[in-house]
Scaffold this motif. Structure first.
Motif, PDB file in Angstrom:
ATOM      1  N   GLN A   6      27.901  -9.424  18.742  1.00  0.00           N
ATOM      2  CA  GLN A   6      27.325  -8.637  17.825  1.00  0.00           C
ATOM      3  C   GLN A   6      25.922  -9.100  17.737  1.00  0.00           C
ATOM      4  OE1 GLN A   6      29.162 -10.112  14.272  1.00  0.00           O
ATOM      5  NE2 GLN A   6      30.907  -8.451  14.431  1.00  0.00           N
ATOM      6  N   LYS A   7      24.957  -8.042  17.467  1.00  0.00           N
ATOM      7  CA  LYS A   7      23.610  -8.127  17.235  1.00  0.00           C
ATOM      8  C   LYS A   7      23.095  -7.610  15.882  1.00  0.00           C
ATOM      9  CE  LYS A   7      19.288  -6.544  17.577  1.00  0.00           C
ATOM     10  NZ  LYS A   7      18.530  -5.314  17.366  1.00  0.00           N
ATOM     11  N   PHE A   8      22.246  -8.618  15.457  1.00  0.00           N
ATOM     12  CA  PHE A   8      21.770  -8.304  13.994  1.00  0.00           C
ATOM     13  C   PHE A   8      20.305  -8.145  14.177  1.00  0.00           C
ATOM     14  CE2 PHE A   8      25.966  -9.815  13.097  1.00  0.00           C
ATOM     15  CZ  PHE A   8      26.312  -8.891  12.145  1.00  0.00           C
ATOM     16  N   ARG A 150       9.166  -5.566  23.041  1.00  0.00           N
ATOM     17  CA  ARG A 150       9.986  -5.223  22.042  1.00  0.00           C
ATOM     18  C   ARG A 150      11.260  -4.663  21.637  1.00  0.00           C
ATOM     19  NH1 ARG A 150       5.898  -6.128  17.981  1.00  0.00           N
ATOM     20  NH2 ARG A 150       7.800  -6.220  16.639  1.00  0.00           N
ATOM     21  N   GLY A 151      11.840  -5.040  20.670  1.00  0.00           N
ATOM     22  CA  GLY A 151      13.466  -4.476  20.679  1.00  0.00           C
ATOM     23  C   GLY A 151      14.235  -5.220  21.738  1.00  0.00           C
ATOM     24  N   GLY A 152      13.891  -6.250  22.224  1.00  0.00           N
ATOM     25  CA  GLY A 152      14.569  -6.712  23.219  1.00  0.00           C
ATOM     26  C   GLY A 152      15.971  -7.705  22.853  1.00  0.00           C
ATOM     27  N   SER A 153      16.266  -7.646  21.593  1.00  0.00           N
ATOM     28  CA  SER A 153      17.265  -8.571  21.162  1.00  0.00           C
ATOM     29  C   SER A 153      18.531  -7.773  21.526  1.00  0.00           C
ATOM     30  CB  SER A 153      17.346  -8.760  19.717  1.00  0.00           C
ATOM     31  OG  SER A 153      16.350  -9.639  19.504  1.00  0.00           O
ATOM     32  N   ASP A 154      18.383  -6.232  21.423  1.00  0.00           N
ATOM     33  CA  ASP A 154      19.591  -5.401  21.740  1.00  0.00           C
ATOM     34  C   ASP A 154      19.831  -5.877  23.430  1.00  0.00           C
ATOM     35  OD1 ASP A 154      19.030  -4.033  19.415  1.00  0.00           O
ATOM     36  OD2 ASP A 154      17.766  -2.436  20.518  1.00  0.00           O
ATOM     37  N   THR A 155      18.961  -5.829  24.059  1.00  0.00           N
ATOM     38  CA  THR A 155      19.142  -6.091  25.601  1.00  0.00           C
ATOM     39  C   THR A 155      20.017  -7.582  25.586  1.00  0.00           C
ATOM     40  OG1 THR A 155      17.373  -4.730  26.260  1.00  0.00           O
ATOM     41  CG2 THR A 155      18.144  -6.373  27.942  1.00  0.00           C
ATOM     42  N   SER A 208      13.276   6.922  20.823  1.00  0.00           N
ATOM     43  CA  SER A 208      14.269   6.564  19.760  1.00  0.00           C
ATOM     44  C   SER A 208      14.668   5.019  19.828  1.00  0.00           C
ATOM     45  CB  SER A 208      15.654   7.273  20.225  1.00  0.00           C
ATOM     46  OG  SER A 208      15.160   8.739  19.862  1.00  0.00           O
ATOM     47  N   LYS A 209      13.701   4.212  18.801  1.00  0.00           N
ATOM     48  CA  LYS A 209      13.926   2.888  19.171  1.00  0.00           C
ATOM     49  C   LYS A 209      14.901   2.286  18.654  1.00  0.00           C
ATOM     50  CE  LYS A 209      11.516   1.392  15.040  1.00  0.00           C
ATOM     51  NZ  LYS A 209      10.597   0.390  14.294  1.00  0.00           N
ATOM     52  N   VAL A 210      16.190   2.891  18.273  1.00  0.00           N
ATOM     53  CA  VAL A 210      17.481   2.346  17.601  1.00  0.00           C
ATOM     54  C   VAL A 210      17.886   1.625  18.672  1.00  0.00           C
ATOM     55  CG1 VAL A 210      18.787   4.467  18.297  1.00  0.00           C
ATOM     56  CG2 VAL A 210      19.452   2.980  16.299  1.00  0.00           C
TER      57      VAL A 210
HETATM   58 MG    MG Z   1      15.518  -2.893  17.382  1.00  0.00          MG
END
Ligand code: MG
Ligand code: ADP
Ligand code: ASP
Length: 413
Positions: A6-8, A150-155, A208-210
């Motif tokens: 899971q990622k928060f 930026r947004g790298g926690s998704d990865t 779309s940065k989602v």
């Molecule tokens: Mg993000």
């Protein structure tokens, strides 16, 4: 019993109360018997705050030191979440990227994950612990701290899921799934039950940065079942799936993406001779500036105008290079515009529907929006317009392609 990653995201761990709520949620999954690995972002606003501090010291901070600084945001949240889990009687251990060992290349501030050592994680899982991993960071082969953009926690989450062959990777955020367009811009945007990897990849790369684009790339490459969900509201979320919707009713367009990150440069009145495009764009790419849309017009007087877009941050450098080229080639003029926006319609249905481009252009014309540049690929059409018309344009396209309307039940599966 499954292994779930899971990622928060930042807003989901933005306060102590929210971290406690995340702990409740993770604890519930653990009590159901699942093996749990949780990747977290920094508390919302923290990464920006840290970058701001660095900029107080210098305009262009050393990339290595910036990584040492910004990676601290995630170190705070892994510790707090692990404490909250332990308090609930759910044994948990936190790991930074380098403790795991998430090995990346050495491209500071935009590193790519090369390999993940799963020994520590497996040991903890075997002993019934929840493993909490700092998103967004890793270490290069020499032990330097790196971050993933930026947004790298998704990865981080998707890469962990791939390395551990998890049953599912769940990205929890502040919206309840992937929408037809950013729901903060278009009120009538709809949550999609599913979207293909191919479409999600385009949506992510077009603004779309989602989900971070590399997360989608990883999930597609390693076939990771990926779902986007709301952190604190129950619901099915959006499944990013390999299969296309095979129904006859496949919509032509699945979503609309946009960004305000680009700037436009034109060099006017260059001689129309072989090699000119190379002379104009060669020095730009040699300076490691990425060029996106390119358009060339040939005038009747045997001269060319070449227009292209770059990331807004690169505009001053690109302009200086272009002015030098203009002087060398005897061009008439260089003009630049940072107030542009790129709007893109995306859909695998485009392959089987005709007339999509003209429908898009008419919809924009009907609301008096001038199209400055156009670029297409198999499943997307992008236009560059004046930034001030961005929201108007996105709303017009959302409505003309019937994205406001719910998809009939049988077409959603
Ligand atoms: Mg993000
Ligand atoms: P997190 O901090 O959880 O990673 P982000 O802010 O990175 O969250 O991403 C979630 C945001 O992405 C949403 O709040 C929404 O405004 C934005 N967004 C942009 N396009 C879309 C889309 N098509 N569907 C859903 N959200 C979108
Ligand atoms: N904290 C990082 C950022 O703000 C990474 C992330 O949230 O995914 O970009």
């Amino acid at each position: 019993m499954s292994l779930i990653v899971q990622k928060f995201g930042g807003t989901s761990v933005g306060t102590i109360e929210r971290i406690e709520s995340v702990a409740d949620k993770v604890a519930e999954f653990r009590r159901q018997g699942h093996d749990m690995v949780v990747a977290v972002s920094a508390m919302s606003g923290e990464t920006n705050r840290l970058i701001g501090l660095a900029h107080e010291i210098e305009e262009q901070p050393t990339p290595r030191e910036l990584d040492v600084l910004v990676s601290t945001g995630e170190q705070v949240t892994i510790a707090l979440l692990s404490m909250a889990l332990n308090k609930r009687g759910v044994p948990a251990r936190s790991y930074t990227g380098s403790q795991v060992k998430i090995v990346t290349d050495s491209a500071h501030n935009k590193a790519r994950i090369k390999q993940i050592d799963d020994v520590n994680i497996r040991q903890d899982l075997d002993q019934g612990r929840v493993v909490v991993v700092a998103g967004f960071q890793g270490t290069d082969e020499d032990g330097n701290i790196t971050t993933l953009g930026r947004g790298g926690s998704d990865t981080t989450a998707v890469a962990l899921a791939a390395a551990l062959k998890a049953d599912e990777c769940q990205i929890y955020t502040d919206v309840d799934g992937v929408y037809t367009t950013d729901p903060r811009v278009v009120d009538s945007a709809r949550r999609l039950d599913r979207i293909t990897f191919e479409e999600m990849l385009e949506m992510a790369s077009l603004g779309s940065k989602v989900l971070q684009i590399r997360a989608v790339e990883f999930a597609g490459k390693y076939n990771v079942p990926l779902r986007v969900l709301h952190s604190f509201q129950d619901g099915p979320g959006t499944l990013i799936s390999l299969e296309e919707n095979t129904s006859m009713e496949t919509p032509a367009i699945s979503g609309i993406a946009f960004n305000r990150d680009e700037a436009k440069l034109s060099i006017l009145g260059v001689p129309d001779i072989p090699g000119v495009a190379y002379k104009v764009l060669g020095p730009i790419s040699e300076s490691n500036i990425e060029v996106d849309v390119i358009v060339q017009n040939v005038g009747e007087d045997k001269t060319n105008d070449i227009t292209f877009t770059v990331h807004r941050n690169d505009l001053p450098r690109a302009e200086a290079i272009l002015r030098a080229t203009a002087e060398e080639l005897g061009a008439r003029e260089v003009v630049t515009d940072a107030k542009i926006a790129k709007v893109s319609i995306v859909g695998v249905g485009m392959r089987s529907h005709a007339g999509i481009a003209s429908k898009m252009f008419k919809a924009l014309a009907d609301v008096a929006i001038n199209i400055e540049l156009i670029t297409t690929s198999e499943i997307k059409i992008s236009v560059v317009i004046d930034e001030k018309f961005l929201e108007l344009g996105v709303r017009a396209l959302h409505s003309v392609f019937d994205l406001d309307k719910p998809v009939p039940e049988e077409d959603q599966s």
